[in-house]
Scaffold this motif. Sequence first.
Motif, short mmCIF file in Angstrom:
data_model
loop_
_atom_site.label_atom_id
_atom_site.label_comp_id
_atom_site.label_asym_id
_atom_site.label_seq_id
_atom_site.Cartn_x
_atom_site.Cartn_y
_atom_site.Cartn_z
N GLY A 1 0.81 -1.21 0.00
CA GLY A 1 0.00 0.00 0.00
C GLY A 1 0.84 1.26 0.00
O GLY A 1 0.32 2.38 0.10
N ALA A 2 2.16 1.11 -0.15
CA ALA A 2 3.06 2.27 -0.11
C ALA A 2 2.81 3.21 -1.30
O ALA A 2 2.83 4.43 -1.14
N ALA A 3 2.58 2.66 -2.48
CA ALA A 3 2.33 3.50 -3.66
C ALA A 3 1.07 4.33 -3.46
O ALA A 3 1.04 5.53 -3.73
N SER A 4 0.03 3.70 -2.98
CA SER A 4 -1.22 4.41 -2.71
C SER A 4 -1.02 5.49 -1.65
O SER A 4 -1.54 6.60 -1.76
N ALA A 5 -0.23 5.18 -0.64
CA ALA A 5 0.03 6.15 0.43
C ALA A 5 0.80 7.36 -0.08
O ALA A 5 0.48 8.50 0.27
N VAL A 6 1.80 7.14 -0.95
CA VAL A 6 2.55 8.28 -1.46
C VAL A 6 1.67 9.14 -2.37
O VAL A 6 1.79 10.36 -2.37
N VAL A 7 0.75 8.52 -3.09
CA VAL A 7 -0.19 9.29 -3.91
C VAL A 7 -1.09 10.13 -3.01
O VAL A 7 -1.24 11.34 -3.22
N GLU A 8 -1.67 9.52 -2.00
CA GLU A 8 -2.56 10.26 -1.10
C GLU A 8 -1.84 11.42 -0.41
O GLU A 8 -2.35 12.53 -0.34
N LYS A 9 -0.64 11.15 0.09
CA LYS A 9 0.12 12.21 0.75
C LYS A 9 0.46 13.33 -0.23
O LYS A 9 0.42 14.51 0.13
N THR A 10 0.80 12.98 -1.46
CA THR A 10 1.12 14.00 -2.47
C THR A 10 -0.10 14.84 -2.80
O THR A 10 0.00 16.06 -2.91
N LEU A 11 -1.25 14.21 -2.95
CA LEU A 11 -2.48 14.97 -3.24
C LEU A 11 -2.80 15.92 -2.10
O LEU A 11 -3.21 17.07 -2.34
N HIS A 12 -2.62 15.48 -0.87
CA HIS A 12 -2.82 16.36 0.29
C HIS A 12 -1.86 17.54 0.21
O HIS A 12 -2.25 18.69 0.42
N TRP A 13 -0.60 17.27 -0.11
CA TRP A 13 0.39 18.34 -0.21
C TRP A 13 -0.02 19.35 -1.28
O TRP A 13 0.05 20.56 -1.06
N LEU A 14 -0.44 18.86 -2.45
CA LEU A 14 -0.86 19.74 -3.53
C LEU A 14 -2.03 20.63 -3.09
O LEU A 14 -2.03 21.83 -3.35
N GLY A 15 -3.02 20.02 -2.44
CA GLY A 15 -4.16 20.78 -1.96
C GLY A 15 -3.78 21.83 -0.93
O GLY A 15 -4.24 22.97 -0.99
N GLN A 16 -2.91 21.47 0.00
CA GLN A 16 -2.49 22.39 1.05
C GLN A 16 -1.63 23.53 0.49
O GLN A 16 -1.56 24.60 1.09
N ASN A 17 -0.98 23.30 -0.63
CA ASN A 17 -0.10 24.30 -1.21
C ASN A 17 -0.72 24.99 -2.42
O ASN A 17 -0.02 25.66 -3.19
N ASN A 18 -2.03 24.83 -2.57
CA ASN A 18 -2.80 25.49 -3.64
C ASN A 18 -2.21 25.27 -5.03
O ASN A 18 -2.13 26.19 -5.84
N LYS A 19 -1.80 24.03 -5.28
CA LYS A 19 -1.26 23.66 -6.59
C LYS A 19 -2.37 23.03 -7.42
O LYS A 19 -3.30 22.43 -6.90
N THR A 20 -2.25 23.17 -8.72
CA THR A 20 -3.18 22.56 -9.66
C THR A 20 -2.52 21.33 -10.24
O THR A 20 -1.35 21.37 -10.63
N LEU A 21 -3.25 20.24 -10.31
CA LEU A 21 -2.70 18.94 -10.70
C LEU A 21 -2.98 18.61 -12.15
O LEU A 21 -4.08 18.81 -12.66
N LEU A 22 -1.96 18.03 -12.79
CA LEU A 22 -2.08 17.41 -14.10
C LEU A 22 -1.71 15.94 -13.89
O LEU A 22 -0.53 15.60 -13.78
#
Length: 105
Positions: free
Chosen positions: A54-75
């Motif tokens: 589940g490490a891959a899923s965890a790094v994705v979730e943590k990255t999405l949280h980081w993007l949201g907290q830092n007001n980044k737009t995702l591609l």
Amino acid sequence: MKERFKNIPLVKNETKKRFEMEVDGYFAFINYGEIGNQIALVHTEAAPELSGTGAASAVVEKTLHWLGQNNKTLLPFCPYVFAYIKKNPQWKRIVDKRFNAYDKL
């Protein structure tokens, strides 16, 4: 996210251009590109030793949280990230509406 990953920090490694998480000496990471306020996630990978944990899923979730907290737009060019967002549509809110496959999320 599995409990064992919750307290493991996410690192934005600007030298390697990846968001990474170290688990028991092994890495799960997502390669990225960044232009202004946009971050393109292009490839997710976990060391073979982390396969099935589940490490891959965890790094994705943590990255999405980081993007949201830092007001980044995702591609979400990475197929794994794209599939994750499709399964967890609450993350569509951070995807750039101009992303070519936005309507498929």
